[in-house]
Design a protein around this motif. Structure first.
Motif, PDB file in Angstrom:
ATOM      1  N   GLY A 214     -14.333  40.065  -7.681  1.00 30.21           N
ATOM      2  CA  GLY A 214     -14.088  39.294  -8.895  1.00 30.21           C
ATOM      3  C   GLY A 214     -13.939  40.205 -10.100  1.00 30.21           C
ATOM      4  O   GLY A 214     -14.794  41.058 -10.348  1.00 30.21           O
ATOM      5  N   PHE A 240      -9.636  39.408  -7.663  1.00 32.71           N
ATOM      6  CA  PHE A 240      -9.529  38.017  -8.094  1.00 32.71           C
ATOM      7  C   PHE A 240      -9.670  38.020  -9.613  1.00 32.71           C
ATOM      8  O   PHE A 240     -10.770  38.205 -10.154  1.00 32.71           O
ATOM      9  CB  PHE A 240     -10.620  37.165  -7.447  1.00 32.71           C
ATOM     10  CG  PHE A 240     -10.456  36.993  -5.966  1.00 32.71           C
ATOM     11  CD1 PHE A 240      -9.703  35.949  -5.461  1.00 32.71           C
ATOM     12  CD2 PHE A 240     -11.044  37.884  -5.078  1.00 32.71           C
ATOM     13  CE1 PHE A 240      -9.543  35.778  -4.092  1.00 32.71           C
ATOM     14  CE2 PHE A 240     -10.900  37.728  -3.712  1.00 32.71           C
ATOM     15  CZ  PHE A 240     -10.146  36.676  -3.212  1.00 32.71           C
ATOM     16  N   SER A 243     -12.246  35.464 -11.660  1.00 32.52           N
ATOM     17  CA  SER A 243     -13.413  35.185 -10.849  1.00 32.52           C
ATOM     18  C   SER A 243     -14.583  36.076 -11.222  1.00 32.52           C
ATOM     19  O   SER A 243     -14.406  37.214 -11.668  1.00 32.52           O
ATOM     20  CB  SER A 243     -13.075  35.401  -9.364  1.00 32.52           C
ATOM     21  OG  SER A 243     -14.217  35.231  -8.553  1.00 32.52           O
ATOM     22  N   PRO A 247     -15.922  34.719  -5.656  1.00 27.89           N
ATOM     23  CA  PRO A 247     -14.527  34.265  -5.690  1.00 27.89           C
ATOM     24  C   PRO A 247     -14.311  32.938  -4.977  1.00 27.89           C
ATOM     25  O   PRO A 247     -13.433  32.159  -5.361  1.00 27.89           O
ATOM     26  CB  PRO A 247     -13.777  35.402  -4.978  1.00 27.89           C
ATOM     27  CG  PRO A 247     -14.635  36.599  -5.159  1.00 27.89           C
ATOM     28  CD  PRO A 247     -16.051  36.084  -5.121  1.00 27.89           C
TER      29      PRO A 247
END
Length: 270
Positions: A214, A240, A243, A247
């Protein structure tokens, strides 16, 4: 007909197809995977376990270390003919599936924001912040239903774990926080994480290693991602962008797609 799984660790099974084993993180249970279960089970047989001393799994009888917790997961896989299954982990669970890959267990592996790749300063910050969070959550159990229904409450309690906690399902968050209070394995596993060695890497693993991270992770911070990738030769690192630490909470559709593509028969695009 479904064959019951061995119960050395509690597990829940969904869907059909090639097995996909899910391993949650510290203080959680299999319910942590709820946002992606439907999407994953549409294409695979999903086996979501509870780690020792978490959820409905019994605590370890002896010393608790990352290695002994991993030993317990490895034993479950062996008992259930899952030693060549694809493995997916989150946080502590991500570290465990990487360690299993290092041992030659499993097939393709997906590790979402794994622990164990920190500097001394990062480890100290993790110990202080997560330790304080656990103590707070245990102290406010009676107010958690109201707090998790409140946007302000979700923001305050999950700012460290999610990039947009106000959007998360209150029922998911309440289950997570109840697990923090009820898991006898949390404290010894937390001590093992914060006082034990960092994760060892590998040059060769049974299958592909895909690491997801993330972009706004405040638990295992971004600098640790490159260390994890570099320790596992040939692994792929995916970001991500919207995120936090989970995630599969903040971007469940993207996380499910990443998991399925990374563990599919065809090699995923870089």
């Amino acid at each position: 007909m479904d064959i019951p799984l061995s119960e050395s660790l509690h597990s829940e099974r969904f869907g059909s197809g090639r097995p996909l084993v899910l391993v949650h993180g510290l203080g959680s249970s299999w319910l942590n995977w709820t946002p992606v279960l439907t999407a994953l089970a549409a294409e695979r047989e999903v086996i979501a376990i509870d780690l020792p001393g978490h959820g409905r799994s019994p605590a370890l009888a002896g010393e608790v270390t990352v290695d002994t917790v991993t030993d317990a997961v490895q034993a479950f896989l062996s008992e259930n003919d899952l030693t060549t299954a694809d493995l997916v982990g989150s946080s502590l669970g991500a570290r465990i599936v990487l360690e299993l890959a290092r041992r030659g267990i499993g097939r393709h592996v997906v590790a979402l924001d794994p622990g164990g790749f920190w500097t001394s300063a990062e480890r100290f910050a993790f110990a202080v912040s997560i330790g304080a969070s656990v103590r707070l959550v245990r102290a406010i159990q009676r107010w958690l239903p109201a707090l998790t229904r409140s946007r302000v409450g979700r923001l305050a309690l999950f700012f460290q774990f999610s990039a947009h906690p106000t959007r998360l399902d209150p029922a998911l968050l309440l289950a997570e926080l109840r697990s923090f209070a009820l898991s006898p394995g949390l404290d010894p596993t937390f001590r093992a994480l914060t006082h034990g060695p960092n994760q060892v890497g590998a040059w060769v693993t049974p299958g592909r290693v895909s690491i997801g991270w993330g972009h706004h992770d405040r638990v295992t911070v971004r600098a640790q991602a490159a260390r994890a990738r570099d320790k596992f030769h040939g692994s792929r690192l995916h970001w991500f962008e919207r995120s936090g630490h989970y995630p599969h909470w903040d971007q469940p559709q993207a996380a499910a797609t990443f998991i399925l593509e990374s563990t599919g028969d065809a090699a995923p695009m870089p």
